[in-house]
Every structure is written in C-alpha cells, then in structure tokens.
Write a protein that holds these residues in place. Sequence first.
Motif, PDB file in Angstrom:
ATOM      1  N   ASP A 135       0.838  -1.123  -0.022  1.00  0.00           N
ATOM      2  CA  ASP A 135       0.066   0.032  -0.062  1.00  0.00           C
ATOM      3  C   ASP A 135       0.915   1.271  -0.079  1.00  0.00           C
ATOM      4  OD1 ASP A 135      -2.558  -1.378  -0.162  1.00  0.00           O
ATOM      5  OD2 ASP A 135      -2.989  -0.931   1.994  1.00  0.00           O
ATOM      6  N   ASN A 136       2.065   1.116   0.475  1.00  0.00           N
ATOM      7  CA  ASN A 136       3.090   2.246   0.567  1.00  0.00           C
ATOM      8  C   ASN A 136       3.964   2.383  -0.610  1.00  0.00           C
ATOM      9  OD1 ASN A 136       1.736   3.194   2.934  1.00  0.00           O
ATOM     10  ND2 ASN A 136       3.064   2.334   4.212  1.00  0.00           N
ATOM     11  N   CYS A 137       3.636   1.826  -1.821  1.00  0.00           N
ATOM     12  CA  CYS A 137       4.484   2.000  -3.030  1.00  0.00           C
ATOM     13  C   CYS A 137       3.510   2.468  -4.038  1.00  0.00           C
ATOM     14  CB  CYS A 137       5.065   0.546  -3.419  1.00  0.00           C
ATOM     15  SG  CYS A 137       6.168  -0.119  -2.212  1.00  0.00           S
ATOM     16  N   ILE A 138       3.699   3.638  -4.554  1.00  0.00           N
ATOM     17  CA  ILE A 138       3.039   4.288  -5.580  1.00  0.00           C
ATOM     18  C   ILE A 138       4.084   3.881  -6.898  1.00  0.00           C
ATOM     19  CG2 ILE A 138       1.965   6.268  -6.448  1.00  0.00           C
ATOM     20  CD1 ILE A 138       0.612   5.120  -4.032  1.00  0.00           C
ATOM     21  N   ILE A 139       3.232   3.444  -7.917  1.00  0.00           N
ATOM     22  CA  ILE A 139       3.808   3.052  -9.365  1.00  0.00           C
ATOM     23  C   ILE A 139       3.110   3.758 -10.393  1.00  0.00           C
ATOM     24  CG2 ILE A 139       4.722   1.235 -10.567  1.00  0.00           C
ATOM     25  CD1 ILE A 139       5.111   0.997  -7.456  1.00  0.00           C
ATOM     26  N   ASP A 140       3.618   4.475 -11.004  1.00  0.00           N
ATOM     27  CA  ASP A 140       3.549   5.212 -12.090  1.00  0.00           C
ATOM     28  C   ASP A 140       3.765   4.377 -13.659  1.00  0.00           C
ATOM     29  OD1 ASP A 140       2.776   6.669 -14.497  1.00  0.00           O
ATOM     30  OD2 ASP A 140       3.921   8.527 -13.719  1.00  0.00           O
ATOM     31  N   MET A 141       2.930   3.612 -14.089  1.00  0.00           N
ATOM     32  CA  MET A 141       3.338   2.761 -15.170  1.00  0.00           C
ATOM     33  C   MET A 141       3.283   3.458 -16.589  1.00  0.00           C
ATOM     34  SD  MET A 141       3.566  -0.236 -13.666  1.00  0.00           S
ATOM     35  CE  MET A 141       3.941  -1.328 -14.901  1.00  0.00           C
ATOM     36  N   THR A 142       3.154   4.840 -16.558  1.00  0.00           N
ATOM     37  CA  THR A 142       3.116   5.525 -17.940  1.00  0.00           C
ATOM     38  C   THR A 142       4.509   5.832 -18.162  1.00  0.00           C
ATOM     39  OG1 THR A 142       2.915   7.675 -16.772  1.00  0.00           O
ATOM     40  CG2 THR A 142       0.655   6.456 -17.222  1.00  0.00           C
ATOM     41  N   THR A 143       5.570   5.587 -17.369  1.00  0.00           N
ATOM     42  CA  THR A 143       6.836   5.915 -17.882  1.00  0.00           C
ATOM     43  C   THR A 143       7.413   4.805 -18.091  1.00  0.00           C
ATOM     44  OG1 THR A 143       7.569   5.608 -15.516  1.00  0.00           O
ATOM     45  CG2 THR A 143       6.649   7.814 -16.104  1.00  0.00           C
ATOM     46  N   THR A 144       8.614   4.708 -18.843  1.00  0.00           N
ATOM     47  CA  THR A 144       9.471   3.339 -19.032  1.00  0.00           C
ATOM     48  C   THR A 144      11.007   3.864 -18.481  1.00  0.00           C
ATOM     49  OG1 THR A 144       8.194   2.861 -20.959  1.00  0.00           O
ATOM     50  CG2 THR A 144      10.313   1.916 -20.959  1.00  0.00           C
ATOM     51  N   PRO A 145      11.571   2.651 -17.551  1.00  0.00           N
ATOM     52  CA  PRO A 145      10.808   2.095 -16.698  1.00  0.00           C
ATOM     53  C   PRO A 145       9.638   2.760 -15.720  1.00  0.00           C
ATOM     54  CG  PRO A 145      12.849   2.419 -15.892  1.00  0.00           C
ATOM     55  CD  PRO A 145      12.735   3.139 -17.250  1.00  0.00           C
ATOM     56  N   ALA A 146       8.854   1.858 -15.174  1.00  0.00           N
ATOM     57  CA  ALA A 146       7.869   2.442 -14.337  1.00  0.00           C
ATOM     58  C   ALA A 146       8.604   3.254 -13.191  1.00  0.00           C
ATOM     59  CB  ALA A 146       7.174   1.475 -13.687  1.00  0.00           C
ATOM     60  N   THR A 147       7.795   4.316 -12.788  1.00  0.00           N
ATOM     61  CA  THR A 147       8.485   5.138 -11.641  1.00  0.00           C
ATOM     62  C   THR A 147       7.743   4.645 -10.486  1.00  0.00           C
ATOM     63  OG1 THR A 147       8.534   6.955 -13.001  1.00  0.00           O
ATOM     64  CG2 THR A 147       8.592   7.506 -10.790  1.00  0.00           C
ATOM     65  N   VAL A 148       8.607   4.308  -9.365  1.00  0.00           N
ATOM     66  CA  VAL A 148       8.341   3.873  -8.067  1.00  0.00           C
ATOM     67  C   VAL A 148       8.529   5.055  -6.697  1.00  0.00           C
ATOM     68  CG1 VAL A 148       8.876   2.267  -6.154  1.00  0.00           C
ATOM     69  CG2 VAL A 148       8.630   1.465  -8.565  1.00  0.00           C
ATOM     70  N   ARG A 149       7.667   5.241  -6.309  1.00  0.00           N
ATOM     71  CA  ARG A 149       7.563   6.267  -5.203  1.00  0.00           C
ATOM     72  C   ARG A 149       7.394   5.574  -3.960  1.00  0.00           C
ATOM     73  NH1 ARG A 149       6.305  12.225  -6.913  1.00  0.00           N
ATOM     74  NH2 ARG A 149       7.435  12.650  -5.246  1.00  0.00           N
ATOM     75  N   LEU A 150       7.981   5.937  -2.713  1.00  0.00           N
ATOM     76  CA  LEU A 150       7.335   5.433  -1.513  1.00  0.00           C
ATOM     77  C   LEU A 150       6.706   6.772  -0.706  1.00  0.00           C
ATOM     78  CD1 LEU A 150      10.734   3.849  -0.396  1.00  0.00           C
ATOM     79  CD2 LEU A 150       8.992   2.811  -1.619  1.00  0.00           C
ATOM     80  N   ILE A 151       5.640   5.899   0.107  1.00  0.00           N
ATOM     81  CA  ILE A 151       4.757   7.226   0.534  1.00  0.00           C
ATOM     82  C   ILE A 151       4.714   6.750   2.066  1.00  0.00           C
ATOM     83  CG2 ILE A 151       3.535   7.673  -1.614  1.00  0.00           C
ATOM     84  CD1 ILE A 151       1.109   6.193  -0.511  1.00  0.00           C
ATOM     85  N   ASP A 152       3.988   7.713   2.628  1.00  0.00           N
ATOM     86  CA  ASP A 152       3.482   7.330   4.330  1.00  0.00           C
ATOM     87  C   ASP A 152       4.738   7.419   4.978  1.00  0.00           C
ATOM     88  OD1 ASP A 152       2.382   7.118   6.505  1.00  0.00           O
ATOM     89  OD2 ASP A 152       1.052   5.412   6.034  1.00  0.00           O
ATOM     90  N   PHE A 153       5.517   8.573   5.309  1.00  0.00           N
ATOM     91  CA  PHE A 153       6.550   8.257   6.117  1.00  0.00           C
ATOM     92  C   PHE A 153       6.354   8.803   7.520  1.00  0.00           C
ATOM     93  CE2 PHE A 153       8.299   8.463   1.748  1.00  0.00           C
ATOM     94  CZ  PHE A 153       9.403   8.030   1.964  1.00  0.00           C
ATOM     95  N   GLY A 154       5.218   8.521   8.019  1.00  0.00           N
ATOM     96  CA  GLY A 154       4.583   8.758   9.332  1.00  0.00           C
ATOM     97  C   GLY A 154       5.803   8.374  10.593  1.00  0.00           C
ATOM     98  N   THR A 155       6.058   6.948  10.272  1.00  0.00           N
ATOM     99  CA  THR A 155       6.749   6.497  11.136  1.00  0.00           C
ATOM    100  C   THR A 155       8.205   6.190  10.743  1.00  0.00           C
ATOM    101  OG1 THR A 155       6.165   4.257  10.236  1.00  0.00           O
ATOM    102  CG2 THR A 155       4.724   5.093  12.074  1.00  0.00           C
ATOM    103  N   CYS A 156       8.582   6.992   9.799  1.00  0.00           N
ATOM    104  CA  CYS A 156      10.109   7.004   9.349  1.00  0.00           C
ATOM    105  C   CYS A 156      10.951   7.507  10.346  1.00  0.00           C
ATOM    106  CB  CYS A 156      10.270   7.829   7.960  1.00  0.00           C
ATOM    107  SG  CYS A 156      11.897   7.795   7.368  1.00  0.00           S
ATOM    108  N   THR A 157      12.232   6.788  10.490  1.00  0.00           N
ATOM    109  CA  THR A 157      13.024   7.482  11.695  1.00  0.00           C
ATOM    110  C   THR A 157      14.441   7.221  11.147  1.00  0.00           C
ATOM    111  OG1 THR A 157      13.474   5.343  12.654  1.00  0.00           O
ATOM    112  CG2 THR A 157      11.532   6.758  13.657  1.00  0.00           C
ATOM    113  N   ALA A 158      15.440   7.831  11.687  1.00  0.00           N
ATOM    114  CA  ALA A 158      16.611   7.565  11.219  1.00  0.00           C
ATOM    115  C   ALA A 158      17.235   6.183  11.687  1.00  0.00           C
ATOM    116  CB  ALA A 158      17.767   8.517  12.177  1.00  0.00           C
ATOM    117  N   LEU A 159      17.968   5.427  11.331  1.00  0.00           N
ATOM    118  CA  LEU A 159      18.430   4.177  11.484  1.00  0.00           C
ATOM    119  C   LEU A 159      18.894   4.235  12.862  1.00  0.00           C
ATOM    120  CD1 LEU A 159      20.310   3.243   8.142  1.00  0.00           C
ATOM    121  CD2 LEU A 159      18.248   1.956   9.306  1.00  0.00           C
TER     122      LEU A 159
END
Length: 252
Positions: A135-159
């Motif tokens: 659910d947190n990977c958005i794919i734009d299939m209109t590009t070649t190759p497809a464009t992948v974007r990550l979303i929902d960084f609400g719990t993202c932290t530093a390692l």
Amino acid sequence: MVKIPKISGRELQRLKRDGKFLGEGITAKAYLVTMKKGRQAVLKVCQDQEFDQSFEMEIDILQRLNGVAGAPLLLGVCRKPMALAMEYCEGSTMLDLVNSYDISNKTLLEVALQVVREVHKLHQKGFAHNDMKTDNCIIDMTTTPATVRLIDFGTCTALGQSPGYSCDPEGMHLAPELCRLGSATTAAEVFSLGCLLEDLVTGREGEWFPTILHQLVDCARRQDPEWRPSMTIVEEVLEQAVSEMAAETNPR
C-alpha cells in the motif's frame, strides 16, 4: 534544508472545504486538495494535539529527504492546527498491480526490484521507512521503466532510532523485534520487504515464479535478524529472479 511555505489557518479551512476527503487514521485525516498555484497535494490534518510531535518529526524527515526514494515533497505546513501538505504521487499502489492481470509477473518483479532500490537509497541517506508494504508503494506505469515512489513516512526514523511500535507481531509485515519497541535497522526493513514479496507471490497464487524468489521470501522473513540477507543480497537475488523470468518463454 529547503524552506517550506506556511499555510494559514484560514487557508487550511479553505483547502479542507474544497478538497476531497481521502480517509483517516489514528493520527490524521487526509484530503486531496488544490494549492493556490493549481498544484494537487495531499493534505494531512492532525486529529489531536497529542500527535503534534509526530507531525513535527514527519515534517523534519520529509525536509531532510527532499525527494529521496521518491518521498513526496513538502508543499506547505500549518502549525495551528497542525497540518502538512505534500506532493500528490500519481499512480497505482503495488497492491493494485498485484490484483491487475494486465500486469505480468515479470513486470511485478521488475517493480519489486525498483522498490528495493528505492528503500536502499533511503538507508544510504541514514533513514528507515519502518512501514514498507504494498500500500505504501506508488507506481506510475506511464513511464518506461515504471516510476516507483514510497509514501507514508509517518513512522520513518533515522536508522538506530525506535519508531515506537508496541504490538503483537504475529502475521504482521513488521519485524518482530521492531514491534517490541525495537530500533530501526536495515534487517527489520528486509523483513518487511520479504512480506511484500510474499504478498506478490500469494496474490498470484498458482502462478510460476522462480524458485530463488520463494527462497528469498523465506530468508528475508526469518525471525532472527542476524540470519536475514542484506539489502545488497536482496537486490542481487531479485535481479537474478527478473533475469529468469525474462528467459522464461511463458512467464505467466
């Protein structure tokens, strides 16, 4: 860091009124809105002041990332009440692709490989997503190759920092050690990526995928983080799986 435009309380009310309600979670409500210059954005509005600090953290991380791993760019911030507007990422979720039989198994694996590469970029920047799933990977299939974007960084932290999860890990896409107030690590992220790959395989139940992919899923989802493969190995194995799919005369 890039300076983020301020959103006034009055402008926030206009955006909410004219926007399209997308849904809500524990911490926020989300709207699809149009900013003053006509740019579409996702507006997240805090549900309660007790979550203000988590919003501040997300704002800081999105500023620092500045688009790394396809993270949405911040377009505006309101602090009374707390809200943020970020770039709208167009495309389909990876879950949508799994459920669409217009998309071949080979294409799914190619997209999964791109997801792994984007997560790796995030780690190289010093951060972990901590909520990797289809659910947190958005794919734009209109590009070649497809464009992948990550979303929902609400719990993202530093390692090395803890996202604060305290839950039953049984059946979850989160690593068991992360669920017990553990710190963010690349190994925990590998576990989630293993679950994502498992969702891909089970979503196409009965269809052929390379044996090496099934082995990777099993290894990535090991309970002991010491026995999981590194991100580099995950990427290399997926590259091999994609090559095997390409060589297969009938991948579907």
